[in-house]
Design an enzyme around this catalytic site. Structure first.
Site, PDB file in Angstrom:
ATOM      1  N   ASP A 125       0.843  -1.198   0.000  1.00 25.01           N
ATOM      2  CA  ASP A 125       0.000   0.000   0.000  1.00 25.01           C
ATOM      3  C   ASP A 125       0.887   1.261   0.000  1.00 25.01           C
ATOM      4  OD1 ASP A 125      -2.473   1.259   0.112  1.00 25.01           O
ATOM      5  OD2 ASP A 125      -2.656   1.128   2.296  1.00 25.01           O
ATOM      6  N   HIS A 154      -9.964   4.640  -1.583  1.00 21.07           N
ATOM      7  CA  HIS A 154      -9.165   4.727  -0.351  1.00 21.07           C
ATOM      8  C   HIS A 154     -10.017   5.355   0.745  1.00 21.07           C
ATOM      9  CE1 HIS A 154      -4.980   3.757  -1.716  1.00 21.07           C
ATOM     10  NE2 HIS A 154      -5.678   3.696  -2.836  1.00 21.07           N
TER      11      HIS A 154
HETATM   12 ZN   LIG Z   1      -4.929   4.802   0.978  1.00 21.05          ZN
END
Ligand SMILES: [Zn+2]
Length: 291
Positions: A82, A209
């Site tokens: 990530d 996100h």
């Molecule tokens: Zn993120």
């Protein structure tokens, strides 16, 4: 089955109107909770890792845990890095066995972001690994990076088209659309019009996100507009701690550690399973066997 790249599963998700849960693991127990929930729901899943977590445990232990968990699971599992800003960390993860990585050049000017994203793209194409890349600036706190509200910036539509056009095999695209990392302080202000415009123009699956704290309605709308990957980190971290502390409050004299590990696991796995149901990925693993 062996760890898989996230590209094919995300294209299937976008084409079929559902999303795949992408949870941030903290340790072996939290990774196992994510995979166990996916197995219980017959769902594909993405286990993602922050750079900070990689630095804490090291590359080989994380890759080893996930290889073992995936090998024993009858559902597709991708191991994803990530928000990585460092191409060297990206390369080391690929060498260690990660099947997907995110290059995050969102803090850079657009041209520099594109240039470095293209380097990451070339690296992942050579290795057969999926790439996620971001433009705009997603607000909130991620690892040690703090993007306050004033600095968060929606993605520019024309830049999105150019950026993705240069990377035709991009596994997933993360344009900033108004969501934020961490817990929301006010009501999230999602730019649905921008999201709709982007997905109408580009076939690439979109990453959402800042999933912690969005409502069911917000998830459904975003998934309906082509968000194929939904990231959840903050809630998983909270349950990692609460799973432990709740049991300690209930049984203050308990000294045996394994029930605490089990309580943590169950608290996290329940949340992952609920997300899988909400995102529509339950029962989809079988459809992915030939993808
Ligand atoms: Zn993120």
């Amino acid at each position: 089955m062996p760890l898989v790249s996230m590209g094919p599963m995300l294209r299937h998700a976008r084409a079929n109107g559902y999303a795949i849960a992408a949870y941030n693991m903290i340790d072996y127990n939290s990774a196992r909770a994510i995979v166990d929930a996916a197995v219980a729901k017959a769902a594909p899943v993405i286990v993602q890792v922050s750079v900070k977590t990689v630095r804490h445990w090291g590359y080989a232990p994380i890759a080893g845990w996930l290889r073992m968990l995936a090998d024993e699971a009858p559902v597709p599992v991708a191991l994803h890095l990530d928000h990585c800003t460092d191409l060297d960390v990206l390369r080391r993860c690929i060498e260690a066995g990660w099947t997907s990585v995110m290059f995050d050049g969102s803090a850079l000017p657009f041209e520099k972001n594109l240039e470095m994203s293209l380097q990451a793209y070339a690296m992942t194409q050579r290795a057969g690994v999926g790439l996620e890349a971001e433009i705009g600036a997603i607000g909130g706190v991620e690892d040690d990076k703090v993007v306050d509200e004033d600095a968060s910036r929606l993605a520019d539509f024309d830049e999105c088209v150019r950026f993705v056009g240069e990377m035709p095999d991009l596994a997933v695209f993360a344009p900033a659309i108004g969501t934020a990392h961490g817990f929301y302080k006010g009501e999230p202000n999602i730019a649905y019009d921008l999201l709709e415009r982007i997905t109408a123009a580009l076939p690439v699956p979109i990453a959402l996100h800042g999933g912690t704290g969005l409502s069911e309605e917000q998830f459904r709308r975003c998934i309906g507009y082509g968000c194929g990957k939904v990231n959840i980190s903050t809630m998983h971290k909270r349950l990692f701690i609460e799973g432990f502390t709740r049991l300690k409050a209930e049984k203050p004299t308990l000294e045996e550690p394994l029930p605490f590990i089990a309580a943590q696991h169950n608290a996290m796995a329940e949340d992952v399973a609920a997300s899988i149901d909400l995102f529509g990925s339950a029962g989809r693993a079988a459809e992915l066997s030939d993808v």
